[in-house]
Enzyme design. Structure first.
Site: not given
Lengths: 554, 554
Positions: A38, A42, A268, A271, A278
């Site tokens: 966490s 940015c 994906t 299941p 990203d």
């Protein structure tokens, strides 16, 4: 239920905390191969620049704080190295000790992110990416040691330009090395031109159409054009690619874009396995294709969404617009959707509107300018994309356009938006409404415009260019060969104009529109040069910025 | 075609210039009873305050400039006094000479605006409205003469508060006299509370539940509570009413709201007569009723629209949202749609969400706080209204909400908006996304909230209040009688809690949500106090601000 989450930053941690809020009894384990969870990805460039002063501010949560509040079992320095889908297990390795162990899962969430697409430097100078807390620790250590330092930044995208700004802020001499002819390639060239100007104005040595090829001893980098530049370090911001190692090894479907394929619920092709962030392919809002959008907002949003899916509240992700924003030396650069070059490459019929409004009423002190480009579907009037470069208020307008685009409002419907107006915040006709007026005029055929890069061909075919600005403006700089007939004299001087196709222009496009209307109503064939002299200047300067560029215009 | 336009400011002049752009041959006459056209109404208070220094900056156009550019026949100091619909003529009077004449029209556009709804002052002190250039000339003359001047402002709406701010900025001692218990009545009381605080902090003497009743000699005003306050002048900002004199005299239909009735094309009940601007009834976006919205944006927009209608490009106006914004002593106050009190009065079932986010990532320096209130339709999840009070970024969020509302996005869909994020502009989960998360939790039943004004009744019925903030926060100020069990200790201390309905709260509502989830998942009946301690404090302070208010809460 036992849920294992691979990756403890944006998407992974959003999934973990939301899962806990939906299910107090689930066992939730988060594996993070780095030492931090966490953290504020940015914010990393701004810590390098000293804007964010306290390293602790980057670390939003710890395994301890997440354990106390959300009863999460967060294990850092722990890499998931293998998935066994049949056994529903993952193999995990402690990256400090090398110890491996096996964990069973009922549901698995992959949030491994993207990894740096490293440009080959051929250089022995310390070269770092700018993706992790460890990266910035290394970079700041080198800079602290170097004294009056110098750096080469490879790649002028989001991270590269943020790195440039912050290095300059820190007093570092920076060379920005860009492989192609344009920095910040998500923009079209005429929109990127003022960004390049600003970066150069701040003393950055920008090398276009150039790569790093090697080193000439300590502290000197050799570029592909044979020149050398000083560099105590190189920051490699060449781009990222989805980290799909685990997914590929497990035989999960990989999308056409190279990211992990997921359906609208973030599941994906297995299941029991979900993926976000990203590393995952999104559905493009413009053409429905698989696309990569490596933005923190989507990672967080899809992280929450995957938790809902696992808890049984299935909802489907919205297509991705690719909204992005960059602050660079006081300029704000923002975009959403597709660019003109991408539409041209895809053969998608479109209309274009350039405007140059102020962020608020011009009579109120402190108004700042911006340039807006809107891309519009030629058939449906749908908004296909937008780019804005300027000062205050750019972030507001890109968000308004992103919402309009997501909601399916047509470009002409921007006229109808009832945006908040007082003179210190906006104009009675907000820049967004004005953009709508231009789009509406194009849709109705009330206005026909011509792009800056279409001017030469039109003139070669016999069109005459009429500059309707004042004589003073004309004298201060004009497009070679243009006639000057100011708008307020136009009605009286119509007889002077040849009966050939006319292209009118003013400074930004507004007076040009009125002039084109007068001419059309008076029986002339008239088009308005979109965005006026200002867009033409930016466009032609973008061509001249590159040594390999041809001059398209006289 | 001969088109006469009555009123030469926002709506009228937008109509005139657009008409010219659509039709080079039309005869267009604009009659304006004042001495100025196209002046910056919304800038007038800021000229009084000296923020706008040059009086000429208020005068955006002149009859001469409009004649040169748009071939308009603009006649100022000329009042239209009568419409003869049968003859298709208007009678006009030169207000300087008293001369009358008759003009024929093919189409007539009424853009007469609104006139001040003057509060009776019983005062002999100079009393002015703040609507025209002449008004500000008079006000600035009195202030210049008075030296260390004092003023009374009647009415704390948009214009009243802008007047207050600008008079204070100019060094004037200001008393704000408000008839009712709350300033800025478009807001709900808990949202107006911080505005009142800010106005009082800046030295303004605010008198609630008070009117001006008379004067006690020069420079002293008597209020309804028997007290006196100093005033070299009184600014009457009691409100405006549509100026429908001409329309009524001509027998045109007047709407239920008191404004001139028009259809979606701005046509009145006479198809040759159109009307736009503050004098006209709009259709309300929330309930479709006739409503008055006296905002410059709509006047400009509908002015352009009426020109399209006359030129044959009929389009229908969008329903009015009533988006508005106010800057007051560094606070930005913005709203759209309906308030809670209006929904309650109309008996419309709704949900409410209060949040207190920062404008951008907290770890990036300079983040500013804001408080948001969202009103949501209980059945459809439609956005019915929003109110935001705070610092930077408020204008952006109200615009995003206004677009979402206009586009018909549900409140839960705010989660999906892909807004531009970099840490100096927003958060990865933008305040708008966060608001969507709260709304989505309410819609799904994942969260049940309680409003600040519902707390006392709930506790009287046996609910227990649990404050999940830290012991330090609790000690610094709390709701009387609350238990304090901090969120991070909650799981371990569940056994301490009574098996009665629990109301949890934190500072702003976010930790309260997590606590309510833990409790609900653990078998308790738990609700979250919406907006936390902060909204409760604002709400209760709004009650205490008024001498006639009862204390609802302990």
């Amino acid at each position: 239920m036992k849920i294992i989450i691979v990756g403890g930053v944006a998407g992974g941690m959003s999934a973990a905390t939301r899962l806990r809020r939906l299910d107090e009894t689930a066992q939730i384990i988060v594996f993070e191969r780095g030492h931090y969870v966490s953290f504020a990805n940015c914010g990393l460039p701004y810590f390098v620049g000293g804007i964010i002063r306290n390293r602790g501010d980057l670390l939003l949560q710890t395994p301890q704080s997440l354990g106390a509040r959300f009863a999460l079992d967060v294990r850092v320095d722990t890499e998931v190295v293998r998935i066994d889908r049949t056994a529903q297990t993952v193999s995990v390795r402690n990256v400090l000790t090398g110890d491996e162990s096996i964990e069973h899962y009922d549901r698995l969430v992959l949030a491994a992110g993207a990894s740096a697409r490293s440009g080959a430097t051929g250089s022995t100078i310390p070269t770092y990416t700018l993706r992790t807390v460890d990266d910035v620790d290394r970079i700041t250590a080198v800079l602290a040691e170097a004294g009056a330092a110098s750096a080469v930044v490879m790649g002028g995208g989001f991270i590269g330009l943020e790195a440039v700004e912050n290095l300059v802020h820190r007093g570092v001499h920076v060379t920005l090395v860009q492989r192609g002819p344009q920095i910040f390639t998500p923009l079209d060239p005429e929109m990127a031109a003022p960004v390049l100007d600003r970066v150069r104005e701040r003393g950055v040595d920008v090398r276009l159409n150039t790569t790093v090829t090697g080193t000439a001893g300590a502290g000197t980098v050799i570029l592909s054009d044979g020149t050398t530049v000083p560099a105590d370090l190189v920051i490699d911001a060449s781009g990222v690619r989805p980290d799909v190692t685990l997914a590929e090894q497990a035989g999960l479907r990989i999308g056409e874009s190279g990211g992990v394929w997921v359906d609208g619920t973030q599941a994906t092709s297995d299941p029991l396995i979900f993926a976000v962030g990203d590393g995952v392919e999104k559905m493009d809002a413009v053409d429905g294709s698989g696309t990569l959008v490596t933005m923190a907002g989507l990672a967080n949003r899809h992280g929450r969404s995957v938790a809902d899916s696992i808890a049984g509240n299935t909802e489907h992700a919205a297509p991705a617009l690719g909204t992005g924003i960059l602050g660079i030396f006081g300029l704000t650069v923002a975009l959403v959707g597709w660019s003109e070059k991408r539409l041209v490459a895809a053969g998608r019929a479109h209309r274009i509107a350039h405007t140059h409004p102020s962020n608020h009423a011009g009579y109120f002190p402190g108004a700042e300018g911006m340039s807006i480009k809107l891309l519009i579907d030629a058939e449906s009037d749908a908004i296909l994309g937008a780019q804005i470069v300027g000062g205050a208020g750019v972030d507001k307008r890109i968000d308004v356009l992103a919402v309009a685009m997501a909601a399916g409002l047509g470009a002409s419907a921007l006229t109808r938006l009832e945006l908040a107006y007082a003179p210190q915040y906006a104009s009675a006709k907000d820049p967004i409404n004005q953009l709508g007026y231009v789009a509406d005029n194009l849709a109705q055929g009330t206005s026909v415009n011509l792009q800056w890069h279409e001017l030469e061909a039109a003139r070669a075919a016999g069109a005459v260019l009429v500059d309707v600005r004042s004589a003073e403006e004309f004298a201060a700089g004009s497009i070679p060969g243009a006639l000057n007939v100011s708008l307020d004299e136009l009605r009286a001087r119509l007889f002077e104009l040849p009966r050939v196709p006319l292209i009118v222009h003013c400074q930004v496009g507004q007076r040009g529109h009125t002039a084109a209307r007068i001419l059309t109503e008076s029986g002339f064939d008239a088009q308005n040069l979109d965005g006026g002299y200002r867009t033409w200047l930016a466009g032609t300067s973008s061509l001249m910025a590159s040594p390999i560029a041809e001059r398209v215009l006289v």
